[in-house]
Design an enzyme around this catalytic site. Structure first.
Site, short mmCIF file in Angstrom:
data_model
loop_
_atom_site.label_atom_id
_atom_site.label_comp_id
_atom_site.label_asym_id
_atom_site.label_seq_id
_atom_site.Cartn_x
_atom_site.Cartn_y
_atom_site.Cartn_z
N SER A 434 -44.38 -8.72 -39.03
CA SER A 434 -44.90 -9.77 -38.18
C SER A 434 -46.13 -9.29 -37.39
O SER A 434 -47.10 -8.83 -37.98
CB SER A 434 -43.78 -10.27 -37.26
OG SER A 434 -44.12 -11.48 -36.64
N ASP A 551 -40.77 -14.41 -41.68
CA ASP A 551 -40.96 -13.27 -40.77
C ASP A 551 -40.23 -12.01 -41.24
O ASP A 551 -39.03 -12.04 -41.53
CB ASP A 551 -40.46 -13.66 -39.38
CG ASP A 551 -40.98 -12.74 -38.30
OD1 ASP A 551 -40.69 -11.54 -38.36
OD2 ASP A 551 -41.67 -13.23 -37.40
#
Length: 663
Positions: A434, A551
């Site tokens: 991320s 993510d």
């Protein structure tokens, strides 16, 4: 030197061992008559943990072993210590009758004198002074076991093989030895096996042994003065010994010559660089079979069994990539790990090689004319940097940085990287999830930390509001489309691909269908970062290679394991996850409302925090800044967060320096 009779030699060897040093000759002769001589190849498990003992005392006559203990949780074997010539093991089991406490595995082809329990008890009864020394040994072993400390798996015996050009091969061997000595401050030696007079002898000034077998096959290597006479100390911080037997002796090289020599040198030196010729012969093949790592140079005529390996030592690999293999040695056993080196001139590509070392023509010429290593003649230049990288790769000491997820809090990673740069801690690979992947991508692309800090200052609230491109009217797979975020990433990275980066990068994403961790290592950087940053429920997931990705923090919040799977042994792990009670205080202080965005982020933050706490031992150095009063979406507060990261890294400077110096 004169060679002592075999009986006197064996007595002298026993007297070097504390357990037997005070015994009279008749007792030593009795021991020698009771011993069984056993020989085991490199990588053989002499004893296995938790198996039943065969009630015997083992004395290492030549060679070396490593002692391994299985981790209670993972079952993975980890190194406790190394034992060398003259050390004994098996004494605990012979006295207690308990199951074997640790696995003992040979490092080289090794010889052992083995004493049965019956003979041991008989000699102990007749010579009780042995009991005092045995009690001392046991006390020391028990103390060490109570303070169990695992050692890093390090390559100590390295080979440079191949190379059509003798000059280039000499450049690599000599400069690698000099770099190892400078980087580690440990004793280093070169074993020169090149068959004819060439650049090595001219550069290093040693005179090679023409009949090494005379000493080694006699057993005189067991005495301290055995081979020392042939070692030459160079002014560059390492020693050298050369072997130049005639063609006939090379062809009929005794199987035990190289294991004995290398195991003896390993007692004296932390690292050994074996310099082999472009064409293999039985002696060179035997030597390389005892090495931990073979670095194959371009050219030469080495067999395909000493070809390159792909991927890290374990874990995920690119699709279609075969698992790493070890070279086969002449008798069919598994041999050393092998990597290919590319020697590149200015502007050349390294191709499919594992490691590239630049050698510009004028730097090679200067080295051959002066013999001065590039670390002294061209410090800080690309050859020096390339050799330092090769040194870390060769001794299994590459350093990786794992940057965790964290939305706005991920700006902390910049502060950590600033401290690493100031402390001159090299980074051989970055893995990120991320926001950690985004910061890592900027650094891996070559952007300076000053420029990244400037970027953080340039981000304002208005720019972040533009990211809220609502996925209307039916936000089935995310409240936001994520197109504006992708455009922002494209502005930063454009058409940059993983292969263009100055530091290798691994981006972690999560397959939302299977739940698997997906490690992205090829293609366009901005596409990979878009996938890794797709917070579930908030951003629409990304599609890459037929997979639906979100993510990376869901599957690996701090991607330390990704680095381990790539063969990185020393890991700095940075987590920005905060305790739920702290984020609750921040929400209350800022007057935040529990809207759909906050609810989704709170759920994600709690998940990531619990995952990170369940894997506390994720890195060798773990940095977790404590952040007060800043929320997940306040990306415009980058400068404050960078300061938080720098402060947390400052508190770990001692650990970071230790990470660099440890073997």
């Amino acid at each position: 030197m004169s060679i002592p009779p075999q009986t006197d030699l064996n007595r002298a060897v026993l007297r070097q061992i504390n357990l037997f040093k005070d015994l009279p000759n008749r007792a030593l002769d009795r021991l020698l008559g009771s011993f069984n001589l056993l020989r085991y190849p490199k990588g053989f498990k002499v004893l296995r943990q938790h198996s039943r003992s065969n009630n015997a005392l083992y004395l290492i006559r030549s060679g070396s072993v490593r002692v391994l203990v299985a981790d209670a949780r993972s079952g993975q074997e980890r190194i406790v210590c190394f034992l060398a010539r003259g050390d004994v093991f098996g004494e605990m089991e012979i006295l207690t009758g308990e199951l074997i406490a640790a696995t003992v595995e040979t490092v080289f082809d090794s010889e052992f004198w083995v004493l049965s329990q019956e003979d041991f008890n008989s000699i102990l009864f007749d010579y009780p002074q042995m009991a005092v020394r045995l009690a001392t040994m046991l006390s020391k072993r028990l103390h060490e076991s109570n303070q169990l400390r695992f050692l890093r798996p390090t390559h100590h015996v390295l080979a440079v093989a191949g190379a059509e050009s003798a000059d280039q091969a000499a450049f690599i061997s000599v400069n690698l030895a000099a770099t190892l000595a400078a980087d580690t401050a440990r004793p280093v030696a070169i074993l020169d096996l090149s068959p004819a007079a060439g650049p090595m002898e001219r550069l290093l000034g040693h005179r090679a042994l023409e009949d090494p077998g005379k000493i080694l096959s006699s057993g005189s290597y067991l005495l301290p003065e055995g081979i020392d006479q042939a070692l030459v100390r160079t002014p560059h911080g390492f020693s050298v010994i050369g072997l130049k037997p005639g063609p006939e002796e090379r062809q009929r090289a005794n199987d035990s010559l190289m294991p004995r020599l290398l195991s003896y040198l390993r007692e004296l030196f932390a690292y050994i660089v074996v310099h082999a010729a472009s064409t293999p012969d039985p002696m060179a093949l035997r030597a390389l079979g005892q090495c931990d790592l073979v670095m194959r140079l371009p050219g030469g005529s080495w067999p395909e069994s000493y070809g390159r390996t792909s991927g890290g030592p374990s874990g995920e690999r690119p699709p279609g990539t075969p698992p790493p293999v070890r070279a086969a040695v002449p008798d069919g056993r598994a041999g050393p790990q092998v990597i290919d080196l590319a020697l590149t001139s200015e502007g050349e590509e390294s191709g499919a090689a594992d490691v590239a070392v630049p050698i510009r023509p004028w730097v090679l010429e200067a080295f051959l004319s002066s013999g001065t290593p590039v670390g002294a003649s061209h410090p800080g230049e690309e050859e020096d940097r390339g050799l330092q990288k090769l040194s870390r790769h060769a001794r299994n000491a590459r350093i990786g940085v794992a940057l965790g997820s964290g939305t706005a809090l991920g700006w902390c990673h910049v502060g950590v990287l600033k401290v690493l740069e100031r402390e001159r801690i090299p980074i051989d690979m970055i893995a990120g999830s991320s926001m950690g992947a985004c910061i890592g991508g900027l650094r891996a692309m070559g952007m300076s930390l000053d420029d990244i800090c400037e970027l953080a200052r340039a981000v304002d609230q208005e720019a972040i509001r533009k990211w809220f491109d609502y996925n209307l009217p039916f936000p089935r797979d995310g409240l936001l489309k994520g197109d504006q975020m992708e455009a922002f990433l494209f502005n930063l990275f454009a058409q940059t691909e993983f292969s263009d980066l100055t530091i290798p990068l691994r981006v972690v994403a999560t397959d939302v269908v299977t739940g698997q961790r997906v490690v992205l290592r090829e293609g366009l950087i901005y596409k990979a970062l878009r996938a890794s940053s797709a917070i579930p429920g908030i951003f629409r997931m990304a599609e890459l290679d037929g997979r639906h990705l979100a993510d990376g923090g869901i599957s690996e919040s701090v991607p330390a394991q990704t680095l381990r799977d790539e063969g990185i042994q020393r890991i700095v792990a940075v987590s920005t996850t905060q305790p739920p009670e702290e984020t609750a205080k921040t929400l209350a202080r800022t007057g935040g409302q529990l809207n759909i965005f906050e609810i989704l982020m709170r759920a994600t933050e709690i998940l990531l925090y619990k995952r990170s706490k369940a894997h506390d031992a994720r890195g060798d150095v773990n940095i977790n800044p404590l952040i007060h009063g800043i929320r997940w979406n306040e990306l415009w507060r980058g400068p404050e967060l960078i300061d938080c990261g720098q402060e947390a890294a400052e508190a770990s400077v001692g650990e970071l320096r230790k990470l660099m110096s440890e073997d």
